[in-house]
Design an enzyme around this catalytic site. Sequence first.
Site, PDB file in Angstrom:
ATOM      1  N   ASN A   1       0.862  -1.179   0.000  1.00 38.58           N
ATOM      2  CA  ASN A   1       0.000   0.000   0.000  1.00 38.58           C
ATOM      3  C   ASN A   1       0.903   1.235   0.000  1.00 38.58           C
ATOM      4  OD1 ASN A   1      -1.794   2.063   0.520  1.00 38.58           O
ATOM      5  ND2 ASN A   1      -2.268   1.416   2.609  1.00 38.58           N
TER       6      ASN A   1
ATOM      7  N   LYS B   1       0.092   4.223  -0.219  1.00 43.49           N
ATOM      8  CA  LYS B   1      -0.589   5.402   0.347  1.00 43.49           C
ATOM      9  C   LYS B   1      -0.377   6.605  -0.594  1.00 43.49           C
ATOM     10  CE  LYS B   1       0.127   3.405   4.847  1.00 43.49           C
ATOM     11  NZ  LYS B   1      -0.003   3.573   6.264  1.00 43.49           N
TER      12      LYS B   1
ATOM     13  N   HIS C   1      -9.455   0.825   4.737  1.00 44.02           N
ATOM     14  CA  HIS C   1      -8.195   1.055   5.463  1.00 44.02           C
ATOM     15  C   HIS C   1      -8.475   1.973   6.649  1.00 44.02           C
ATOM     16  CE1 HIS C   1      -4.160   2.413   6.406  1.00 44.02           C
ATOM     17  NE2 HIS C   1      -3.726   1.338   5.774  1.00 44.02           N
TER      18      HIS C   1
ATOM     19  N   GLU D   1      -6.962   4.411   7.840  1.00 44.09           N
ATOM     20  CA  GLU D   1      -6.779   5.847   7.572  1.00 44.09           C
ATOM     21  C   GLU D   1      -8.031   6.422   6.912  1.00 44.09           C
ATOM     22  OE1 GLU D   1      -3.041   5.553   5.481  1.00 44.09           O
ATOM     23  OE2 GLU D   1      -2.062   4.971   7.354  1.00 44.09           O
TER      24      GLU D   1
ATOM     25  N   GLU E   1      -5.373  -5.247  10.510  1.00 42.09           N
ATOM     26  CA  GLU E   1      -4.359  -4.216  10.723  1.00 42.09           C
ATOM     27  C   GLU E   1      -4.628  -3.483  12.041  1.00 42.09           C
ATOM     28  OE1 GLU E   1      -2.445  -2.941   6.818  1.00 42.09           O
ATOM     29  OE2 GLU E   1      -4.228  -1.713   7.050  1.00 42.09           O
TER      30      GLU E   1
ATOM     31  N   GLY F   1       2.388   2.056  10.794  1.00 38.90           N
ATOM     32  CA  GLY F   1       3.323   3.170  10.642  1.00 38.90           C
ATOM     33  C   GLY F   1       4.010   3.577  11.935  1.00 38.90           C
TER      34      GLY F   1
ATOM     35  N   SER G   1       3.485  -2.291  10.439  1.00 35.17           N
ATOM     36  CA  SER G   1       4.947  -2.289  10.630  1.00 35.17           C
ATOM     37  C   SER G   1       5.595  -3.634  10.301  1.00 35.17           C
ATOM     38  CB  SER G   1       5.298  -1.834  12.048  1.00 35.17           C
ATOM     39  OG  SER G   1       4.839  -0.516  12.249  1.00 35.17           O
TER      40      SER G   1
HETATM   41  C1  PEP Z   1      -0.810   0.023   6.153  1.00 37.57           C
HETATM   42  O1  PEP Z   1      -0.984   1.231   6.145  1.00 37.57           O
HETATM   43  O2  PEP Z   1      -1.616  -0.718   5.591  1.00 37.57           O
HETATM   44  C2  PEP Z   1       0.354  -0.481   6.861  1.00 37.57           C
HETATM   45  C3  PEP Z   1       0.365  -1.725   7.232  1.00 37.57           C
HETATM   46  O3  PEP Z   1       1.373   0.429   7.099  1.00 37.57           O
HETATM   47  P1  PEP Z   1       2.810   0.120   7.747  1.00 37.57           P
HETATM   48  O4  PEP Z   1       3.321  -1.151   7.123  1.00 37.57           O
HETATM   49  O5  PEP Z   1       3.653   1.297   7.377  1.00 37.57           O
HETATM   50  O6  PEP Z   1       2.606  -0.025   9.210  1.00 37.57           O
END
Ligand code: PEP
Length: 253
Positions: free
Chosen positions: A9, A11, A98, A100, A170, A176, A216
């Site tokens: 992703n 973003k 997601h 976000e 997630e 992040g 992460s």
């Molecule tokens: C995401 O935004 O889907 C995600 C898993 O981000 P990150 O790997 O940066 O934590």
Amino acid sequence: MRKKIVAGNWKMNCLLEEGQKLTSEIVNMIKDEPIKDVQVILNPPFVHLHGVKKLIAGVDNIYLGAQNCSDQNSGAYTGETSAAMLTSFGAEFVIIGHSERRAMFNESNELLTEKTKQALSNNLTPIFCCGEPLEIREAGTHEAYVTKQLTESLFGFSEEEVKKLVIAYEPIWAIGTGKTASSDQAQEMHSAIRQHLSSKYGKTVAERISILYGGSCKPDNAKEIFSKADVDGGLIGGASLKSRDFVDIAKSF
Ligand code: PEP
């Protein structure tokens, strides 16, 4: 056998040349070091879809996805992008819900049902995201929170429809932040999600739905997380912007 999937992703990152460079690097690495039995999905911003599609054309196991789609078919929805448009640009997957988007764009469980409908009726595989915030994890009610998200958004779908989904768990506190869920925490929740799907759709259906972990995930923790029985891969944010890291994660099964 469930599909193993690693989805990146991006973003809202990558200017034109950066996106092209990232894609070319990933393509070249995968050509040199073929990754068997893993679907690698690139989910760039909409403006990159056409360019990325051209660069991945003809390469085995790399697919195109988007990060969002509209809940509407077409028409006067300025700034929106329909599921049908994504399909016409060669996308095969779309991330829906997601955290976000849930948090910053107020996407509700009900709206996400509509987006999932749009995706399914346009031959896109939804990568449906769920996950709890830190305070819910600390209160110990994370399982109830996540299963409610799934019930409210997805349990109106038929068995045939649900079978087509990919779920991404997630935990918001891990996205992040550099703070990963432990492999045991991931397994516990993935297993709970599968049982929840099984309670509604039966074991056969639940057993064939790939459930990805996101939060992460990096080359140094992916192997341990992906080794768990109910973890079928990852949805990768930050590390998907580094070609070497992303490909190494895809090789972590
Ligand atoms: C995401 O935004 O889907 C995600 C898993 O981000 P990150 O790997 O940066 O934590």
